[in-house]
Design a protein around this motif. Structure first.
Motif, PDB file in Angstrom:
ATOM      1  N   HIS A 528       0.830  -1.204   0.000  1.00 25.66           N
ATOM      2  CA  HIS A 528       0.000   0.000   0.000  1.00 25.66           C
ATOM      3  C   HIS A 528       0.867   1.258   0.000  1.00 25.66           C
ATOM      4  N   CYS A 529       1.877   1.286   0.857  1.00 23.66           N
ATOM      5  CA  CYS A 529       2.771   2.450   0.903  1.00 23.66           C
ATOM      6  C   CYS A 529       3.513   2.625  -0.415  1.00 23.66           C
ATOM      7  N   ALA A 530       3.932   1.516  -1.021  1.00 24.56           N
ATOM      8  CA  ALA A 530       4.658   1.597  -2.293  1.00 24.56           C
ATOM      9  C   ALA A 530       3.767   2.155  -3.398  1.00 24.56           C
ATOM     10  N   LEU A 531       2.534   1.714  -3.461  1.00 22.92           N
ATOM     11  CA  LEU A 531       1.649   2.173  -4.531  1.00 22.92           C
ATOM     12  C   LEU A 531       1.229   3.622  -4.337  1.00 22.92           C
ATOM     13  N   LEU A 532       1.154   4.071  -3.094  1.00 20.39           N
ATOM     14  CA  LEU A 532       0.871   5.483  -2.850  1.00 20.39           C
ATOM     15  C   LEU A 532       2.078   6.357  -3.171  1.00 20.39           C
ATOM     16  N   ASP A 533       3.264   5.752  -3.203  1.00 16.83           N
ATOM     17  CA  ASP A 533       4.488   6.478  -3.531  1.00 16.83           C
ATOM     18  C   ASP A 533       4.706   6.451  -5.039  1.00 16.83           C
ATOM     19  N   SER A 534       3.843   7.169  -5.748  1.00 18.15           N
ATOM     20  CA  SER A 534       3.935   7.288  -7.209  1.00 18.15           C
ATOM     21  C   SER A 534       3.978   5.930  -7.888  1.00 18.15           C
ATOM     22  N   PHE A 535       3.088   5.033  -7.440  1.00 24.24           N
ATOM     23  CA  PHE A 535       2.901   3.735  -8.108  1.00 24.24           C
ATOM     24  C   PHE A 535       4.215   2.953  -8.179  1.00 24.24           C
ATOM     25  N   ASP A 536       4.880   2.824  -7.037  1.00 21.64           N
ATOM     26  CA  ASP A 536       6.178   2.139  -6.998  1.00 21.64           C
ATOM     27  C   ASP A 536       5.951   0.632  -7.042  1.00 21.64           C
ATOM     28  N   THR A 537       5.719   0.125  -8.225  1.00 22.30           N
ATOM     29  CA  THR A 537       5.426  -1.304  -8.372  1.00 22.30           C
ATOM     30  C   THR A 537       6.648  -2.173  -8.118  1.00 22.30           C
ATOM     31  N   SER A 538       7.856  -1.633  -8.301  1.00 26.06           N
ATOM     32  CA  SER A 538       9.055  -2.447  -8.059  1.00 26.06           C
ATOM     33  C   SER A 538       9.132  -2.824  -6.582  1.00 26.06           C
ATOM     34  N   SER A 539       8.882  -1.869  -5.686  1.00 25.64           N
ATOM     35  CA  SER A 539       8.876  -2.173  -4.249  1.00 25.64           C
ATOM     36  C   SER A 539       7.694  -3.069  -3.891  1.00 25.64           C
ATOM     37  N   ALA A 540       6.555  -2.823  -4.523  1.00 27.58           N
ATOM     38  CA  ALA A 540       5.381  -3.658  -4.260  1.00 27.58           C
ATOM     39  C   ALA A 540       5.646  -5.105  -4.680  1.00 27.58           C
ATOM     40  N   MET A 541       6.302  -5.292  -5.801  1.00 26.30           N
ATOM     41  CA  MET A 541       6.596  -6.651  -6.257  1.00 26.30           C
ATOM     42  C   MET A 541       7.565  -7.357  -5.314  1.00 26.30           C
ATOM     43  N   ARG A 542       8.514  -6.611  -4.752  1.00 24.81           N
ATOM     44  CA  ARG A 542       9.427  -7.229  -3.783  1.00 24.81           C
ATOM     45  C   ARG A 542       8.665  -7.704  -2.551  1.00 24.81           C
ATOM     46  N   ALA A 543       7.710  -6.900  -2.108  1.00 18.10           N
ATOM     47  CA  ALA A 543       6.901  -7.307  -0.960  1.00 18.10           C
ATOM     48  C   ALA A 543       6.063  -8.542  -1.288  1.00 18.10           C
ATOM     49  N   ILE A 544       5.535  -8.599  -2.499  1.00 19.13           N
ATOM     50  CA  ILE A 544       4.758  -9.766  -2.936  1.00 19.13           C
ATOM     51  C   ILE A 544       5.650 -10.999  -2.992  1.00 19.13           C
ATOM     52  N   GLN A 545       6.846 -10.843  -3.528  1.00 24.12           N
ATOM     53  CA  GLN A 545       7.777 -11.971  -3.592  1.00 24.12           C
ATOM     54  C   GLN A 545       8.105 -12.485  -2.195  1.00 24.12           C
ATOM     55  N   ASP A 546       8.269 -11.580  -1.257  1.00 18.02           N
ATOM     56  CA  ASP A 546       8.612 -11.983   0.109  1.00 18.02           C
ATOM     57  C   ASP A 546       7.491 -12.794   0.749  1.00 18.02           C
ATOM     58  N   ILE A 547       6.249 -12.330   0.622  1.00 20.53           N
ATOM     59  CA  ILE A 547       5.151 -13.063   1.267  1.00 20.53           C
ATOM     60  C   ILE A 547       4.901 -14.395   0.555  1.00 20.53           C
ATOM     61  N   VAL A 548       5.121 -14.430  -0.746  1.00 14.10           N
ATOM     62  CA  VAL A 548       4.992 -15.702  -1.471  1.00 14.10           C
ATOM     63  C   VAL A 548       6.054 -16.684  -0.982  1.00 14.10           C
ATOM     64  N   ALA A 549       7.285 -16.191  -0.808  1.00 17.13           N
ATOM     65  CA  ALA A 549       8.353 -17.068  -0.319  1.00 17.13           C
ATOM     66  C   ALA A 549       8.039 -17.576   1.085  1.00 17.13           C
ATOM     67  N   ARG A 550       7.511 -16.677   1.959  1.00 16.24           N
ATOM     68  CA  ARG A 550       7.151 -17.097   3.321  1.00 16.24           C
ATOM     69  C   ARG A 550       6.069 -18.179   3.285  1.00 16.24           C
ATOM     70  N   THR A 551       5.082 -17.981   2.419  1.00 21.13           N
ATOM     71  CA  THR A 551       3.978 -18.954   2.343  1.00 21.13           C
ATOM     72  C   THR A 551       4.454 -20.275   1.760  1.00 21.13           C
ATOM     73  N   THR A 552       5.329 -20.211   0.755  1.00 19.32           N
ATOM     74  CA  THR A 552       5.875 -21.436   0.166  1.00 19.32           C
ATOM     75  C   THR A 552       6.658 -22.222   1.215  1.00 19.32           C
ATOM     76  N   ALA A 553       7.421 -21.510   2.040  1.00 21.25           N
ATOM     77  CA  ALA A 553       8.159 -22.184   3.109  1.00 21.25           C
ATOM     78  C   ALA A 553       7.197 -22.842   4.091  1.00 21.25           C
ATOM     79  N   TYR A 554       6.092 -22.165   4.398  1.00 24.32           N
ATOM     80  CA  TYR A 554       5.086 -22.740   5.301  1.00 24.32           C
ATOM     81  C   TYR A 554       4.488 -24.018   4.710  1.00 24.32           C
TER      82      TYR A 554
END
Length: 775
Positions: A528-554
């Motif tokens: 949410h913070c990344a997208l409010l920061d001028s649509f910073d999709t690169s940071s948003a994608m890193r956050a998505i990758q992190d939660i996907v990795a956490r869930t895959t590990a689970y």
């Protein structure tokens, strides 16, 4: 409402009593890297104008980056932040490039149709076209290297030799188009040479004539245009060309999953409105008529009544090159033009150009005026958002603003200018002129639209993008990770819930599940913070990758111990963001993954048969193979080979992936067969590249071995006598030189160096002699 506008280039922050989202954007009008608050003029409604393409050729990856990046921003605003958008995009269907391309194609087609046999005249025409093209394209370079213009085959050969087959750095740097022009001329020269050989052999067929015309087309077209352009009088030809490439462009956008604009405008449909708009600028004192054309008076405008020219790129407003490019290649020199900075609002049409009636005579719109008129006609005298590529800042967008604010006598026609960055190919700015150019269709042959969009998401829309094998490898890897994640979640959730309702009901959420939910909350905040920061999709994608990795590990905990609820919550959230990015289909709210995920599309039994029959056939064939093996007493190895073939070859073609797990059970996933095919081809290509690399390394090693062997055969006492005997005049008892050719003693450094070379050669030669003795 808007705060008061000072009489300068100072940007005025819009004001509104409507609740705001907190979005900040990079606004080119502020000339600052820091984002400014985004405030629509009217509540939650956003008016948006996007510069569309000039349709005269195939769309390329630069277009893809611009329009897909803008589409991502639009989707975030509409689908994630909830703005109500009205988006207008134009199609430039009349322009100097379109006029030239139309005339060239039409005249070349006529010429080719008449070439029913190869003749000396055809060869003479192609030669004349080549020499004219070469002298026009790089005449100064020709004169500098061969001392005259190209007037014969010998001159052309001399010029080619002088630029070292096009690798001469000064030649390449002389013009952005130098390499492209050189390649076109070289192709014509080869075609002329082949035609001369055909004539010498008595070959005069139509096929030979067409081969000459096709090979020399890039030099013949401008040569024919220079002579016969006035004969092109049918205006439908220009519209037909533009209509063809408009349809092609829209097909590319659909393939890339770019949302259509709410309103699509074409210049040729707004000519009357353009004429009225130009007249209003004249009436306001900011434009003048000269020789049937109308020019914007920059000097009269700049500084008058608080108007400022060149807000977006003030450092460029006196650039003669950019000003000339903005006027187009067909711009006529007009002695009555007040100032070189003045730009055309209306162009007097010359023979061979389309025209419309106007108070100033037959003519056509200038390039910049079209966007001002079409945007204002649909969206009004003030616009919230204007998008386009960064290369359009000056003169196109600066001129748009100047003429619009001159017409409406306001000072902020656009509140937010969002410019997408340049695209680079393998680190170099993409350019047709340098053959550094990839069409969208060619890119889609190698990568899926989702993989290309993933690449764009990894870069801020406002920053340069590098399109290369390395960056695409990263994008493909991320997209496949997400695809695998969605498939694994769907399969494991389905498997964990099958027959385990009671176990699920009794399971309590404990430490790992709470940690996963907490990680999901953190990811949601970061996105949410990344997208409010001028649509910073690169940071948003890193956050998505992190939660996907956490869930895959689970999920690695095992199917019997996972709680499906937090896993499903993560998958639904990731799907929601991917949908807002245009990566996933606009399907049911609780669907997981890329597709709509259910139903037969309303196809009924026919649809089910089309889906199930190929799978049923594959399983039937597998069963037949197993039965034959069993009846023939086949061994276990043959049976396992059948199973592997079903897993690795047959089912992937049907979009079914089977992952074998260590517990002896397989996980079944459904995927796009085309994606599976691409992945397999990419894997095979990498393996082939690795094999080729090893083969080349082995070849180099073998060549090095042979070279060393040949060198080892030379006795050390002979190495400085032949074939370099003319370098020295005296040698010591070992054969090491002591004096140079002139009889002077060698320096101590030279003597030491030669002695070291002698010692090394002696060791090498001794090993060679030992090998002979042992063989």
């Amino acid at each position: 409402m808007m705060s008061s506008q000072s009489k300068s280039a100072q940007w005025a922050q819009p004001e509104s009593t409507h609740p705001q989202t907190g979005l900040k954007v990079f606004n080119t009008l502020t000339n600052s890297k820091a984002g400014v608050p985004f405030v629509p003029r009217e509540g939650n409604r956003v008016s948006w104008y996007g510069c569309g393409p000039t349709v005269y050729d195939a769309s390329h990856m630069g277009h893809a980056f611009n329009y897909v990046s803008s589409d991502i921003v639009r989707r975030i605003m509409e689908d994630y932040l909830g703005y109500d958008l009205t988006m207008v995009m134009n199609i430039t269907d009349i322009d100097d490039k379109i006029i030239l391309r139309t005339r060239h194609r039409h005249l070349l087609a006529q010429y080719r149709a008449k070439a029913d046999a190869l003749t000396e005249q055809l060869v003479a025409d192609a030669s004349a076209a080549l020499y004219a093209y070469a002298n026009e394209s790089f005449g100064d370079l020709v004169a500098a290297r061969i001392g005259s213009q190209v007037a014969s085959d010998r001159d052309w050969r001399a010029f080619v030799a002088a630029v070292d087959e096009g690798r001469d750095k000064a030649f390449v740097a002389s013009s952005e188009k130098a390499v492209m022009q050189f390649d076109a001329a070289s192709a014509a020269f080869r075609a002329v040479g082949a035609a001369c050989l055909s004539l010498a052999d008595g070959e005069r067929s139509r096929a030979a004539a067409e081969a000459l015309v096709d090979g020399a087309k890039d030099v013949l077209a401008p040569w024919l245009d220079a002579q016969f352009k006035e004969s092109v009088t049918d205006q439908r030809l220009f519209r037909d060309l533009a209509a063809y490439w408009e349809q092609d462009f829209m097909a590319d956008m659909d393939a890339l999953n770019v949302r259509r604009p709410h309103v699509l405008t074409r210049v040729t449909e707004f000519v009357d409105e353009i004429v009225r708009f130009v007249q209003r600028i004249i009436d306001n004192g900011y434009a003048y008529e000269a020789g049937g054309s109308v020019y914007f008076d920059v000097e009269a405008y700049d500084g008058e009544n608080g108007h400022v020219y060149g807000k977006l790129s003030p450092q460029s407003k006196d650039s003669a090159r950019l000003l000339a490019e903005g006027e187009g290649s067909l711009a006529a020199k007009n002695a009555d033009k007040h100032n070189d900075r003045d730009f055309a609002l209306w162009k007097n049409s010359r023979p061979g150009e389309p025209s419309w009636p106007s108070p100033w005579g037959p003519g056509r719109p200038g390039w910049h005026i079209e966007c001002s008129v079409m945007a204002s006609e649909i969206l009004g005298q003030h616009i919230d958002v204007h998008t386009g590529g960064v290369d359009l800042k000056f003169p196109h967008h600066d001129n748009e603003m100047a003429q619009s604010e001159a017409c409406f006598d306001n000072h902020q026609w656009v509140n937010y200018f969002l410019h997408t960055g340049h695209q680079h190919i393998e680190g170099r700015k993409m350019s047709k002129s340098l053959k550094n150019f990839v069409t969208i269709k060619d890119a889609l042959k190698l990568y899926s639209a989702r993989q290309l969009r993933t690449l764009f998401l990894l870069t801020r829309w406002s920053e340069p993008l590098n399109f290369s094998d390395k960056t695409m490898e990263e994008a493909v890897s991320i997209e496949r990770t997400l695809t695998s994640f969605f498939a694994n979640v769907a399969a494991l959730l389905r498997d964990s819930r099958r027959g385990q309702q009671e176990a699920d009901a009794g399971r309590q959420t404990n430490g790992p599940e709470l940690e996963l939910l907490a990680a999901l909350g953190d990811a949601q905040d970061q996105v949410h913070c990344a997208l409010l920061d001028s649509f910073d999709t690169s940071s948003a994608m890193r956050a998505i990758q992190d939660i996907v990795a956490r869930t895959t590990a689970y999920l690695q905990r095992g199917r019997g111990t996972i709680d499906p609820q937090p896993v499903e919550a993560v998958a639904q959230y990731v799907t929601k963001i991917m949908r807002a990015f245009g990566m996933a289909d606009d399907s049911a709210a609780r669907a997981i993954g890329w597709g709509s995920g259910g139903g037969d599309g309303g196809q009924g039994a026919v649809g089910r048969e089309a889906t199930l029959l190929p799978v049923a056939t594959a399983l039937s064939d597998f069963r037949d193979g197993v039965r034959e093996l069993a009846l023939a007493g086949g061994d276990k190895k043959a049976l396992l080979a059948l199973c592997d073939r079903l897993r690795d070859q047959v089912l992937p073609e049907l979009g079914i992936v089977i992952d074998d797990h260590g517990d002896g059970r397989a996980l079944v996933k459904v995927a796009d067969p085309e994606e599976i095919r691409r992945a397999r081809e990419l894997h095979e290509a990498k393996e082939a590249a690795t094999r080729l690399k090893k083969l080349k390394e082995a070849q180099l090693a073998e060549e090095k071995r042979r070279a060393t062997l040949e060198k080892s055969k030379v006795p050390p006492q002979d190495m400085f006598r032949s074939p370099m005997c003319d370098l020295y005049s005296a040698w010591d008892e070992r054969g090491v030189p002591t004096k140079d050719k002139a009889g002077e003693d060698l320096s101590k450094n030279s003597a030491r160096r030669l002695a070291k070379e002698y010692d090394a050669q002696k060791k090498l030669h001794d090993k060679y002699l030992q090998s002979l003795a042992q063989s």
